[in-house]
Write a protein that holds these residues in place. Structure first.
Motif, PDB file in Angstrom:
ATOM      1  N   THR A   1       0.835  -1.199   0.000  1.00  0.00           N
ATOM      2  CA  THR A   1       0.000   0.000   0.000  1.00  0.00           C
ATOM      3  C   THR A   1       0.870   1.248   0.000  1.00  0.00           C
ATOM      4  OG1 THR A   1      -1.709  -1.175   1.223  1.00  0.00           O
ATOM      5  CG2 THR A   1      -1.822   1.232   1.219  1.00  0.00           C
ATOM      6  N   ILE A   2       1.889   1.266   0.816  1.00  0.00           N
ATOM      7  CA  ILE A   2       2.785   2.417   0.875  1.00  0.00           C
ATOM      8  C   ILE A   2       3.516   2.586  -0.448  1.00  0.00           C
ATOM      9  CG2 ILE A   2       4.843   3.331   1.998  1.00  0.00           C
ATOM     10  CD1 ILE A   2       3.774   1.959   4.553  1.00  0.00           C
ATOM     11  N   ARG A   3       3.947   1.501  -1.023  1.00  0.00           N
ATOM     12  CA  ARG A   3       4.629   1.559  -2.323  1.00  0.00           C
ATOM     13  C   ARG A   3       3.688   2.106  -3.397  1.00  0.00           C
ATOM     14  NH1 ARG A   3       6.372  -3.457  -2.292  1.00  0.00           N
ATOM     15  NH2 ARG A   3       8.202  -2.894  -1.098  1.00  0.00           N
ATOM     16  N   LYS A   4       2.417   1.709  -3.350  1.00  0.00           N
ATOM     17  CA  LYS A   4       1.426   2.201  -4.306  1.00  0.00           C
ATOM     18  C   LYS A   4       1.236   3.701  -4.160  1.00  0.00           C
ATOM     19  CE  LYS A   4      -2.911   1.709  -3.509  1.00  0.00           C
ATOM     20  NZ  LYS A   4      -4.269   1.183  -3.290  1.00  0.00           N
ATOM     21  N   TYR A   5       1.137   4.189  -2.914  1.00  0.00           N
ATOM     22  CA  TYR A   5       0.976   5.621  -2.677  1.00  0.00           C
ATOM     23  C   TYR A   5       2.175   6.404  -3.181  1.00  0.00           C
ATOM     24  CZ  TYR A   5      -3.034   4.731   0.389  1.00  0.00           C
ATOM     25  OH  TYR A   5      -4.253   4.361   0.900  1.00  0.00           O
ATOM     26  N   LEU A   6       3.375   5.871  -2.985  1.00  0.00           N
ATOM     27  CA  LEU A   6       4.575   6.596  -3.400  1.00  0.00           C
ATOM     28  C   LEU A   6       4.729   6.611  -4.921  1.00  0.00           C
ATOM     29  CD1 LEU A   6       7.098   5.388  -0.704  1.00  0.00           C
ATOM     30  CD2 LEU A   6       5.948   7.597  -0.856  1.00  0.00           C
ATOM     31  N   ARG A   7       4.351   5.536  -5.584  1.00  0.00           N
ATOM     32  CA  ARG A   7       4.469   5.478  -7.049  1.00  0.00           C
ATOM     33  C   ARG A   7       3.468   6.383  -7.747  1.00  0.00           C
ATOM     34  NH1 ARG A   7       4.844  -0.941  -7.794  1.00  0.00           N
ATOM     35  NH2 ARG A   7       7.025  -1.194  -7.276  1.00  0.00           N
ATOM     36  N   ALA A   8       2.267   6.436  -7.210  1.00  0.00           N
ATOM     37  CA  ALA A   8       1.191   7.157  -7.891  1.00  0.00           C
ATOM     38  C   ALA A   8       1.298   8.665  -7.733  1.00  0.00           C
ATOM     39  CB  ALA A   8      -0.152   6.671  -7.375  1.00  0.00           C
ATOM     40  N   GLY A   9       2.083   9.140  -6.798  1.00  0.00           N
ATOM     41  CA  GLY A   9       2.173  10.581  -6.604  1.00  0.00           C
ATOM     42  C   GLY A   9       1.061  11.066  -5.703  1.00  0.00           C
ATOM     43  N   ASP A  10       0.135  11.830  -6.249  1.00  0.00           N
ATOM     44  CA  ASP A  10      -0.957  12.399  -5.453  1.00  0.00           C
ATOM     45  C   ASP A  10      -2.174  11.496  -5.564  1.00  0.00           C
ATOM     46  OD1 ASP A  10      -2.343  14.153  -3.856  1.00  0.00           O
ATOM     47  OD2 ASP A  10      -3.032  15.345  -5.546  1.00  0.00           O
ATOM     48  N   VAL A  11      -2.324  10.595  -4.605  1.00  0.00           N
ATOM     49  CA  VAL A  11      -3.431   9.643  -4.607  1.00  0.00           C
ATOM     50  C   VAL A  11      -4.292   9.899  -3.384  1.00  0.00           C
ATOM     51  CG1 VAL A  11      -4.068   7.221  -4.465  1.00  0.00           C
ATOM     52  CG2 VAL A  11      -2.075   7.896  -5.761  1.00  0.00           C
ATOM     53  N   THR A  12      -5.556  10.059  -3.611  1.00  0.00           N
ATOM     54  CA  THR A  12      -6.505  10.170  -2.514  1.00  0.00           C
ATOM     55  C   THR A  12      -7.326   8.892  -2.492  1.00  0.00           C
ATOM     56  OG1 THR A  12      -6.641  12.534  -2.883  1.00  0.00           O
ATOM     57  CG2 THR A  12      -8.352  11.545  -1.543  1.00  0.00           C
ATOM     58  N   PRO A  13      -7.300   8.152  -1.383  1.00  0.00           N
ATOM     59  CA  PRO A  13      -8.080   6.921  -1.353  1.00  0.00           C
ATOM     60  C   PRO A  13      -9.566   7.230  -1.488  1.00  0.00           C
ATOM     61  CG  PRO A  13      -7.182   7.416   0.808  1.00  0.00           C
ATOM     62  CD  PRO A  13      -6.611   8.415  -0.139  1.00  0.00           C
ATOM     63  N   GLN A  14     -10.232   6.493  -2.341  1.00  0.00           N
ATOM     64  CA  GLN A  14     -11.643   6.722  -2.595  1.00  0.00           C
ATOM     65  C   GLN A  14     -12.413   5.455  -2.258  1.00  0.00           C
ATOM     66  OE1 GLN A  14     -12.825   8.890  -5.788  1.00  0.00           O
ATOM     67  NE2 GLN A  14     -11.152  10.322  -5.569  1.00  0.00           N
ATOM     68  N   PHE A  15     -13.391   5.614  -1.426  1.00  0.00           N
ATOM     69  CA  PHE A  15     -14.222   4.502  -1.022  1.00  0.00           C
ATOM     70  C   PHE A  15     -15.604   4.711  -1.617  1.00  0.00           C
ATOM     71  CE2 PHE A  15     -11.145   5.367   2.334  1.00  0.00           C
ATOM     72  CZ  PHE A  15     -10.452   4.171   2.321  1.00  0.00           C
ATOM     73  N   SER A  16     -16.043   3.761  -2.386  1.00  0.00           N
ATOM     74  CA  SER A  16     -17.349   3.904  -3.021  1.00  0.00           C
ATOM     75  C   SER A  16     -18.437   3.412  -2.069  1.00  0.00           C
ATOM     76  CB  SER A  16     -17.402   3.123  -4.326  1.00  0.00           C
ATOM     77  OG  SER A  16     -17.228   1.751  -4.062  1.00  0.00           O
ATOM     78  N   ILE A  17     -19.469   4.203  -1.947  1.00  0.00           N
ATOM     79  CA  ILE A  17     -20.619   3.841  -1.128  1.00  0.00           C
ATOM     80  C   ILE A  17     -21.754   3.507  -2.087  1.00  0.00           C
ATOM     81  CG2 ILE A  17     -22.267   4.629   0.591  1.00  0.00           C
ATOM     82  CD1 ILE A  17     -20.108   6.577   1.552  1.00  0.00           C
ATOM     83  N   PRO A  18     -22.218   2.274  -2.083  1.00  0.00           N
ATOM     84  CA  PRO A  18     -23.266   1.898  -3.026  1.00  0.00           C
ATOM     85  C   PRO A  18     -24.578   2.613  -2.710  1.00  0.00           C
ATOM     86  CG  PRO A  18     -22.888   0.126  -1.471  1.00  0.00           C
ATOM     87  CD  PRO A  18     -21.840   1.168  -1.203  1.00  0.00           C
ATOM     88  N   ASP A  19     -25.310   2.945  -3.764  1.00  0.00           N
ATOM     89  CA  ASP A  19     -26.627   3.547  -3.595  1.00  0.00           C
ATOM     90  C   ASP A  19     -27.633   2.444  -3.308  1.00  0.00           C
ATOM     91  OD1 ASP A  19     -25.665   6.070  -4.110  1.00  0.00           O
ATOM     92  OD2 ASP A  19     -26.022   5.897  -6.266  1.00  0.00           O
ATOM     93  N   ARG A  20     -28.199   2.495  -2.136  1.00  0.00           N
ATOM     94  CA  ARG A  20     -29.192   1.490  -1.773  1.00  0.00           C
ATOM     95  C   ARG A  20     -30.348   2.196  -1.076  1.00  0.00           C
ATOM     96  NH1 ARG A  20     -24.576  -0.833   1.168  1.00  0.00           N
ATOM     97  NH2 ARG A  20     -24.315   0.466   3.003  1.00  0.00           N
ATOM     98  N   PRO A  21     -31.518   1.689  -1.261  1.00  0.00           N
ATOM     99  CA  PRO A  21     -32.693   2.343  -0.652  1.00  0.00           C
ATOM    100  C   PRO A  21     -32.689   2.142   0.872  1.00  0.00           C
ATOM    101  CG  PRO A  21     -33.342   0.329  -1.731  1.00  0.00           C
ATOM    102  CD  PRO A  21     -31.895   0.550  -2.070  1.00  0.00           C
ATOM    103  N   SER A  22     -33.267   3.106   1.532  1.00  0.00           N
ATOM    104  CA  SER A  22     -33.403   3.039   2.972  1.00  0.00           C
ATOM    105  C   SER A  22     -34.603   2.175   3.335  1.00  0.00           C
ATOM    106  CB  SER A  22     -33.583   4.444   3.535  1.00  0.00           C
ATOM    107  OG  SER A  22     -33.902   4.388   4.904  1.00  0.00           O
ATOM    108  N   LYS A  23     -34.571   1.610   4.504  1.00  0.00           N
ATOM    109  CA  LYS A  23     -35.719   0.817   4.971  1.00  0.00           C
ATOM    110  C   LYS A  23     -36.912   1.713   5.267  1.00  0.00           C
ATOM    111  CE  LYS A  23     -33.219  -3.052   6.934  1.00  0.00           C
ATOM    112  NZ  LYS A  23     -32.970  -3.866   8.119  1.00  0.00           N
TER     113      LYS A  23
END
Length: 58
Positions: free
Chosen positions: A31-53
């Motif tokens: 993970t650290i190696r990936k961050y250093l290679r990519a330069g400016d990387v912001t981790p992005q977490f996708s939140i699925p769209d799901r209906p509320s109860k």
């Protein structure tokens, strides 16, 4: 974003090894190696769209 800048500072300016950074942060070396290679990387977490109860009652 601040966490990634700390990792980049340790690696590039302070010349701390990837293994030492992994030990200090608790992240894997890959993970650290990936961050250093990519330069400016912001981790992005996708939140699925799901209906509320409560949607049928709104």
């Amino acid at each position: 974003m601040a966490f990634l800048s700390v990792i980049r500072r340790w690696a590039l300016r302070d010349k701390i090894s990837i293994r030492e950074i992994a030990r200090r942060t608790g992240l894997s070396r890959n993970t650290i190696r990936k961050y250093l290679r990519a330069g400016d990387v912001t981790p992005q977490f996708s939140i699925p769209d799901r209906p509320s109860k409560l949607d049928p009652f709104a």
